[in-house]
Design a protein around this motif. Sequence first.
Motif, PDB file in Angstrom:
ATOM      1  N   TYR A  22      -8.862  21.712  59.785  1.00  0.00           N
ATOM      2  CA  TYR A  22      -7.559  21.523  58.974  1.00  0.00           C
ATOM      3  C   TYR A  22      -7.251  19.888  59.110  1.00  0.00           C
ATOM      4  N   PHE A  23      -7.427  19.245  60.194  1.00  0.00           N
ATOM      5  CA  PHE A  23      -6.825  18.018  60.426  1.00  0.00           C
ATOM      6  C   PHE A  23      -7.819  16.905  60.594  1.00  0.00           C
ATOM      7  N   GLY A  24      -9.151  17.017  60.601  1.00  0.00           N
ATOM      8  CA  GLY A  24      -9.994  16.017  60.658  1.00  0.00           C
ATOM      9  C   GLY A  24     -10.212  15.863  61.975  1.00  0.00           C
ATOM     10  N   ARG A  25     -10.283  14.334  62.172  1.00  0.00           N
ATOM     11  CA  ARG A  25     -10.262  13.622  63.519  1.00  0.00           C
ATOM     12  C   ARG A  25      -8.988  13.529  64.049  1.00  0.00           C
ATOM     13  N   ASN A  26      -7.827  13.650  63.397  1.00  0.00           N
ATOM     14  CA  ASN A  26      -6.678  13.334  63.725  1.00  0.00           C
ATOM     15  C   ASN A  26      -6.082  14.435  64.608  1.00  0.00           C
ATOM     16  N   VAL A  27      -6.675  14.783  65.690  1.00  0.00           N
ATOM     17  CA  VAL A  27      -6.282  15.789  66.656  1.00  0.00           C
ATOM     18  C   VAL A  27      -6.237  15.085  68.074  1.00  0.00           C
ATOM     19  N   ILE A  28      -4.874  15.256  68.717  1.00  0.00           N
ATOM     20  CA  ILE A  28      -4.834  14.930  70.018  1.00  0.00           C
ATOM     21  C   ILE A  28      -4.876  16.090  71.127  1.00  0.00           C
ATOM     22  N   VAL A  29      -6.055  15.877  71.999  1.00  0.00           N
ATOM     23  CA  VAL A  29      -6.189  16.956  72.981  1.00  0.00           C
ATOM     24  C   VAL A  29      -5.805  16.437  74.135  1.00  0.00           C
ATOM     25  N   GLN A  30      -5.076  17.188  74.561  1.00  0.00           N
ATOM     26  CA  GLN A  30      -4.611  17.070  76.162  1.00  0.00           C
ATOM     27  C   GLN A  30      -5.294  17.737  77.045  1.00  0.00           C
ATOM     28  N   GLY A  31      -5.470  17.094  78.316  1.00  0.00           N
ATOM     29  CA  GLY A  31      -6.020  17.690  79.537  1.00  0.00           C
ATOM     30  C   GLY A  31      -5.540  18.611  80.207  1.00  0.00           C
ATOM     31  N   ALA A  32      -4.029  18.760  79.999  1.00  0.00           N
ATOM     32  CA  ALA A  32      -3.133  19.945  80.770  1.00  0.00           C
ATOM     33  C   ALA A  32      -1.841  19.949  79.802  1.00  0.00           C
ATOM     34  N   SER A  33      -1.451  21.250  79.618  1.00  0.00           N
ATOM     35  CA  SER A  33      -0.197  21.395  79.059  1.00  0.00           C
ATOM     36  C   SER A  33       0.965  20.801  79.507  1.00  0.00           C
ATOM     37  N   VAL A  34       1.019  20.332  80.807  1.00  0.00           N
ATOM     38  CA  VAL A  34       2.084  19.821  81.604  1.00  0.00           C
ATOM     39  C   VAL A  34       2.151  18.412  80.912  1.00  0.00           C
ATOM     40  N   ASP A  35       1.149  17.848  80.272  1.00  0.00           N
ATOM     41  CA  ASP A  35       1.258  16.432  79.755  1.00  0.00           C
ATOM     42  C   ASP A  35       1.991  16.511  78.312  1.00  0.00           C
ATOM     43  N   THR A  36       2.230  17.428  77.860  1.00  0.00           N
ATOM     44  CA  THR A  36       2.767  17.458  76.405  1.00  0.00           C
ATOM     45  C   THR A  36       3.879  16.434  76.322  1.00  0.00           C
ATOM     46  N   ALA A  37       5.024  16.563  77.005  1.00  0.00           N
ATOM     47  CA  ALA A  37       6.073  15.666  76.867  1.00  0.00           C
ATOM     48  C   ALA A  37       5.912  14.295  77.127  1.00  0.00           C
ATOM     49  N   ILE A  38       4.979  14.010  77.763  1.00  0.00           N
ATOM     50  CA  ILE A  38       4.787  12.718  78.310  1.00  0.00           C
ATOM     51  C   ILE A  38       3.875  11.905  77.284  1.00  0.00           C
ATOM     52  N   VAL A  39       2.803  12.469  76.742  1.00  0.00           N
ATOM     53  CA  VAL A  39       1.938  12.370  75.586  1.00  0.00           C
ATOM     54  C   VAL A  39       2.641  12.173  74.564  1.00  0.00           C
ATOM     55  N   ALA A  40       3.727  13.046  74.081  1.00  0.00           N
ATOM     56  CA  ALA A  40       4.692  12.882  72.952  1.00  0.00           C
ATOM     57  C   ALA A  40       5.490  11.458  73.109  1.00  0.00           C
ATOM     58  N   ALA A  41       6.005  11.124  74.352  1.00  0.00           N
ATOM     59  CA  ALA A  41       6.845   9.988  74.587  1.00  0.00           C
ATOM     60  C   ALA A  41       6.088   8.829  74.550  1.00  0.00           C
ATOM     61  N   MET A  42       4.897   8.790  75.039  1.00  0.00           N
ATOM     62  CA  MET A  42       4.129   7.712  74.678  1.00  0.00           C
ATOM     63  C   MET A  42       3.626   7.392  73.480  1.00  0.00           C
ATOM     64  N   LEU A  43       3.452   8.520  72.739  1.00  0.00           N
ATOM     65  CA  LEU A  43       3.001   8.150  71.384  1.00  0.00           C
ATOM     66  C   LEU A  43       4.053   7.478  70.577  1.00  0.00           C
ATOM     67  N   VAL A  44       5.228   7.965  70.818  1.00  0.00           N
ATOM     68  CA  VAL A  44       6.541   7.290  70.360  1.00  0.00           C
ATOM     69  C   VAL A  44       6.562   5.764  70.586  1.00  0.00           C
ATOM     70  N   ALA A  45       6.320   5.558  72.029  1.00  0.00           N
ATOM     71  CA  ALA A  45       6.541   4.248  72.530  1.00  0.00           C
ATOM     72  C   ALA A  45       5.445   3.407  72.013  1.00  0.00           C
ATOM     73  N   LEU A  46       4.419   3.638  71.840  1.00  0.00           N
ATOM     74  CA  LEU A  46       3.195   3.133  71.323  1.00  0.00           C
ATOM     75  C   LEU A  46       3.484   2.995  69.802  1.00  0.00           C
ATOM     76  N   THR A  47       3.889   3.777  69.136  1.00  0.00           N
ATOM     77  CA  THR A  47       4.301   3.678  67.610  1.00  0.00           C
ATOM     78  C   THR A  47       5.276   2.709  67.174  1.00  0.00           C
ATOM     79  N   GLU A  48       6.372   2.685  68.024  1.00  0.00           N
ATOM     80  CA  GLU A  48       7.336   1.929  67.958  1.00  0.00           C
ATOM     81  C   GLU A  48       7.045   0.646  68.398  1.00  0.00           C
ATOM     82  N   GLU A  49       6.117   0.388  69.181  1.00  0.00           N
ATOM     83  CA  GLU A  49       5.667  -0.898  69.711  1.00  0.00           C
ATOM     84  C   GLU A  49       6.762  -1.287  71.106  1.00  0.00           C
ATOM     85  N   HIS A  50       7.427  -0.350  71.812  1.00  0.00           N
ATOM     86  CA  HIS A  50       7.751  -0.476  73.021  1.00  0.00           C
ATOM     87  C   HIS A  50       6.889  -0.739  73.864  1.00  0.00           C
TER      88      HIS A  50
END
Length: 90
Positions: A22-50
């Motif tokens: 469905y999404f091509g290569r634009n898929v983020i695969v996490q190593g563990a479900s416990v990482d969901t919130a942290i990965v999401a937060a770091m995506l925002v921090a990177l995108t917003e250049e924090h």
Amino acid sequence: MCQGSVGYDGRGTGVLDCYREYFGRNVIVQGASVDTAIVAAMLVALTEEHLPNLDAVDVELEMHMQMSKAERDRVLKALKPYVDACSNVA
């Protein structure tokens, strides 16, 4: 629609092909479900250049979130394709 049976094995590999269909290569695969919130937060921090890059993310995860090397490596592995894709868009 995804063909065949789609399962979840705890590492995302059971659904990866379906999501990639469905999404091509634009898929983020996490190593563990416990990482969901942290990965999401770091995506925002990177995108917003924090945080400017994965090295800064690694420091943030170690110093402020007190994550072990293995935990940090899992998060960084999930974020790397996104960072690589963003660096190729200029």
